[in-house]
Design an enzyme around this catalytic site. Structure first.
Site, PDB file in Angstrom:
ATOM      1  N   VAL A 247     113.985 148.289  36.775  1.00  0.00           N
ATOM      2  CA  VAL A 247     113.622 149.590  37.339  1.00  0.00           C
ATOM      3  C   VAL A 247     114.070 150.710  36.403  1.00  0.00           C
ATOM      4  CG1 VAL A 247     113.978 151.136  39.312  1.00  0.00           C
ATOM      5  CG2 VAL A 247     113.637 148.687  39.696  1.00  0.00           C
TER       6      VAL A 247
ATOM      7  N   THR B 200     123.170 142.297  40.066  1.00  0.00           N
ATOM      8  CA  THR B 200     122.001 141.697  40.730  1.00  0.00           C
ATOM      9  C   THR B 200     121.973 140.163  40.676  1.00  0.00           C
ATOM     10  OG1 THR B 200     120.736 142.020  38.703  1.00  0.00           O
ATOM     11  CG2 THR B 200     120.478 143.704  40.410  1.00  0.00           C
TER      12      THR B 200
ATOM     13  N   TYR C 263     125.964 139.309  47.797  1.00  0.00           N
ATOM     14  CA  TYR C 263     125.183 140.375  47.145  1.00  0.00           C
ATOM     15  C   TYR C 263     124.693 141.378  48.197  1.00  0.00           C
ATOM     16  CZ  TYR C 263     120.953 142.527  45.196  1.00  0.00           C
ATOM     17  OH  TYR C 263     119.977 143.422  44.817  1.00  0.00           O
TER      18      TYR C 263
ATOM     19  N   LYS D 177     125.696 145.343  48.549  1.00  0.00           N
ATOM     20  CA  LYS D 177     124.684 146.420  48.515  1.00  0.00           C
ATOM     21  C   LYS D 177     124.755 147.253  49.801  1.00  0.00           C
ATOM     22  CE  LYS D 177     121.893 147.054  45.824  1.00  0.00           C
ATOM     23  NZ  LYS D 177     121.944 147.925  44.612  1.00  0.00           N
TER      24      LYS D 177
ATOM     25  N   TRP E 256     111.899 141.769  45.961  1.00  0.00           N
ATOM     26  CA  TRP E 256     111.128 140.940  45.029  1.00  0.00           C
ATOM     27  C   TRP E 256     110.609 141.751  43.824  1.00  0.00           C
ATOM     28  CZ3 TRP E 256     107.729 136.697  47.744  1.00  0.00           C
ATOM     29  CH2 TRP E 256     108.492 136.016  48.678  1.00  0.00           C
TER      30      TRP E 256
HETATM   31  P1  NDP Z   1     118.140 144.423  36.870  1.00  0.00           P
HETATM   32  O1  NDP Z   1     119.032 143.244  37.078  1.00  0.00           O
HETATM   33  O2  NDP Z   1     116.888 144.280  36.095  1.00  0.00           O
HETATM   34  O3  NDP Z   1     118.958 145.616  36.246  1.00  0.00           O
HETATM   35  C1  NDP Z   1     120.244 145.919  36.650  1.00  0.00           C
HETATM   36  C2  NDP Z   1     120.857 146.737  35.553  1.00  0.00           C
HETATM   37  O4  NDP Z   1     122.205 147.010  35.958  1.00  0.00           O
HETATM   38  C3  NDP Z   1     120.918 146.004  34.204  1.00  0.00           C
HETATM   39  O5  NDP Z   1     120.430 146.845  33.195  1.00  0.00           O
HETATM   40  C4  NDP Z   1     122.413 145.750  34.020  1.00  0.00           C
HETATM   41  O6  NDP Z   1     122.835 145.897  32.696  1.00  0.00           O
HETATM   42  C5  NDP Z   1     122.998 146.895  34.813  1.00  0.00           C
HETATM   43  N1  NDP Z   1     124.386 146.616  35.132  1.00  0.00           N
HETATM   44  C6  NDP Z   1     124.938 145.521  35.684  1.00  0.00           C
HETATM   45  N2  NDP Z   1     126.276 145.663  35.747  1.00  0.00           N
HETATM   46  C7  NDP Z   1     126.548 146.874  35.213  1.00  0.00           C
HETATM   47  C8  NDP Z   1     127.733 147.604  34.983  1.00  0.00           C
HETATM   48  N3  NDP Z   1     128.931 147.108  35.295  1.00  0.00           N
HETATM   49  N4  NDP Z   1     127.649 148.820  34.413  1.00  0.00           N
HETATM   50  C9  NDP Z   1     126.450 149.335  34.064  1.00  0.00           C
HETATM   51  N5  NDP Z   1     125.290 148.702  34.239  1.00  0.00           N
HETATM   52  C10 NDP Z   1     125.354 147.476  34.822  1.00  0.00           C
HETATM   53  O7  NDP Z   1     117.840 144.972  38.345  1.00  0.00           O
HETATM   54  P2  NDP Z   1     116.525 145.653  38.914  1.00  0.00           P
HETATM   55  O8  NDP Z   1     116.058 146.711  37.993  1.00  0.00           O
HETATM   56  O9  NDP Z   1     115.605 144.577  39.355  1.00  0.00           O
HETATM   57  O10 NDP Z   1     117.142 146.313  40.229  1.00  0.00           O
HETATM   58  C11 NDP Z   1     117.193 147.716  40.436  1.00  0.00           C
HETATM   59  C12 NDP Z   1     117.761 147.959  41.823  1.00  0.00           C
HETATM   60  O11 NDP Z   1     116.926 147.342  42.807  1.00  0.00           O
HETATM   61  C13 NDP Z   1     119.161 147.409  42.069  1.00  0.00           C
HETATM   62  O12 NDP Z   1     119.877 148.311  42.865  1.00  0.00           O
HETATM   63  C14 NDP Z   1     118.914 146.145  42.841  1.00  0.00           C
HETATM   64  O13 NDP Z   1     120.031 145.798  43.659  1.00  0.00           O
HETATM   65  C15 NDP Z   1     117.707 146.512  43.651  1.00  0.00           C
HETATM   66  N6  NDP Z   1     116.880 145.402  44.071  1.00  0.00           N
HETATM   67  C16 NDP Z   1     116.408 144.496  43.159  1.00  0.00           C
HETATM   68  C17 NDP Z   1     115.624 143.431  43.563  1.00  0.00           C
HETATM   69  C18 NDP Z   1     115.099 142.423  42.583  1.00  0.00           C
HETATM   70  O14 NDP Z   1     114.345 141.537  43.010  1.00  0.00           O
HETATM   71  N7  NDP Z   1     115.428 142.505  41.310  1.00  0.00           N
HETATM   72  C19 NDP Z   1     115.268 143.240  44.979  1.00  0.00           C
HETATM   73  C20 NDP Z   1     115.798 144.269  45.840  1.00  0.00           C
HETATM   74  C21 NDP Z   1     116.564 145.293  45.398  1.00  0.00           C
HETATM   75  P3  NDP Z   1     122.985 144.619  31.716  1.00  0.00           P
HETATM   76  O15 NDP Z   1     121.594 144.226  31.399  1.00  0.00           O
HETATM   77  O16 NDP Z   1     123.756 145.204  30.578  1.00  0.00           O
HETATM   78  O17 NDP Z   1     123.738 143.598  32.495  1.00  0.00           O
END
Ligand code: NDP
Length: 297
Positions: free
Chosen positions: A12, A66, A129, A133, A154
């Site tokens: 995202v 995540t 998780y 959240k 998803w």
């Molecule tokens: P991603 O896993 O693609 O991205 C999460 C990002 O968070 C990564 O860039 C990661 O960085 C970063 N991150 C993790 N730990 C840290 C930290 N300690 N400090 C800074 N950055 C950190 O997630 P999505 O884009 O898919 O998710 C976006 C949002 O949507 C989140 O809030 C998620 O909970 C929510 N969501 C996602 C779903 C899914 O299916 N993916 C479903 C429902 C909700 P790095 O790459 O360096 O680890």
């Protein structure tokens, strides 16, 4: 308008870099420190100092822990990133009079039944998780800051790994695939989430009474098995050479994982539709677009 985006390289976050850019000055951070600004959500003091230094009008938090299965054992880190860091953002947003835009998940719900979840339904996460959240959401609401929390489900992005790419890879390798058929949701593009975020920010700036929690997912519903079958059929029609001949539906119980998964991930998006006058496209349209990008490479 000054926007601080955290988690710029997630699915995202990557799309938000594009959709937020026209709205104003965008400071986009990943977990590293740049020009004295630190985007590591596990370092709560540095995060607080970063927000105070940047003084944004809007904080958009796309960073999250995540890894759903790993969160069962790394509970402390999951809580720090998903809950405590969110609380820091909320407190600082409240102090600045800034907006906090945050993402959450259908995993705050129990997954029971087959009715799409409404924002007002009782929460009852079934894994850590989801609990972490939910604690993040609650910290935002308790802080009293201006906020939008988008619960989504998803999520896929064209960049990096995703379920469709995994299915295509396996379909080139194996004659038989077994895919879970009793978890139902709506595959939702990171690009759609980012576009809606940008539109919603513009609207809440003019109508702050629209603040709150919203469900944001593509329209329609499908199981992982249905999703996999759609991806494989689409690729085959586009002339991909696949060896798979059977895609078997299996139950969640046949595929044990450290974290329990809710079976019902359906989200009712009527509130978003009504308050923001937005139309959410059917899940197939975004998935087809993503597949065209993948298959044309
Ligand atoms: P991603 O896993 O693609 O991205 C999460 C990002 O968070 C990564 O860039 C990661 O960085 C970063 N991150 C993790 N730990 C840290 C930290 N300690 N400090 C800074 N950055 C950190 O997630 P999505 O884009 O898919 O998710 C976006 C949002 O949507 C989140 O809030 C998620 O909970 C929510 N969501 C996602 C779903 C899914 O299916 N993916 C479903 C429902 C909700 P790095 O790459 O360096 O680890």
């Amino acid at each position: 308008m000054k926007i601080l985006l955290l988690g710029k390289n997630g699915q995202v976050g990557w799309e938000l870099q594009r959709s937020l850019a026209p709205l104003g000055e965008l400071i986009a951070l990943d977990r590293h420190t740049v020009d004295g600004l630190c985007g590591d959500l596990s370092d709560l003091d540095a995060l607080r100092a970063t927000i105070r230094l940047a003084k944004p009008d809007v904080i958009v938090n796309a960073a999250a822990y995540t890894a759903v299965d790993k969160a069962e054992s790394e509970t402390e880190l999951a809580d720090r990133v998903n809950s405590q860091a969110t609380q820091v953002m909320a407190e600082e947003a409240a102090a600045l009079g800034a907006w906090l835009i945050h993402y959450s998940t259908d995993y705050v719900f129990s997954g029971q039944g087959s009715t799409p979840w409404r924002e007002t339904d009782a929460v009852a996460p079934v894994n850590h998780y989801g609990a972490s959240k939910l604690a993040g959401e609650q910290a935002i609401v308790a802080s009293g800051c201006n906020h939008l929390i988008f619960r989504t489900s998803w999520v896929y992005g064209a960049r990096g790994n995703n379920f469709a790419k995994t299915m295509l890879r396996l379909a080139k390798d194996r004659e038989t695939l077994s895919v879970i058929a009793d978890q139902v949701g709506a595959p939702t593009g990171a690009d759609l989430i980012a576009d809606i975020t940008a539109l919603a920010i513009q609207k809440v700036m003019r109508s702050p009474e629209l603040a709150g929690i919203y469900h944001l997912a593509a329209s329609g519903e499908v199981s992982w098995h249905g999703y996999a079958s759609y991806v494989i059929d689409f690729a085959r029609r586009r002339g991909e050479q696949l060896v798979v001949t059977e895609v078997n539906p299996i139950e969640t119980t046949a595929y044990p994982t450290p974290a329990r998964r809710p079976l019902n991930s359906r989200l009712n998006t009527q509130k978003l539709h009504d308050n923001f006058s937005l139309h959410l496209p059917e899940w197939q349209s975004g998935v087809a677009r993503m597949l065209m990008e993948i298959l044309n490479k």
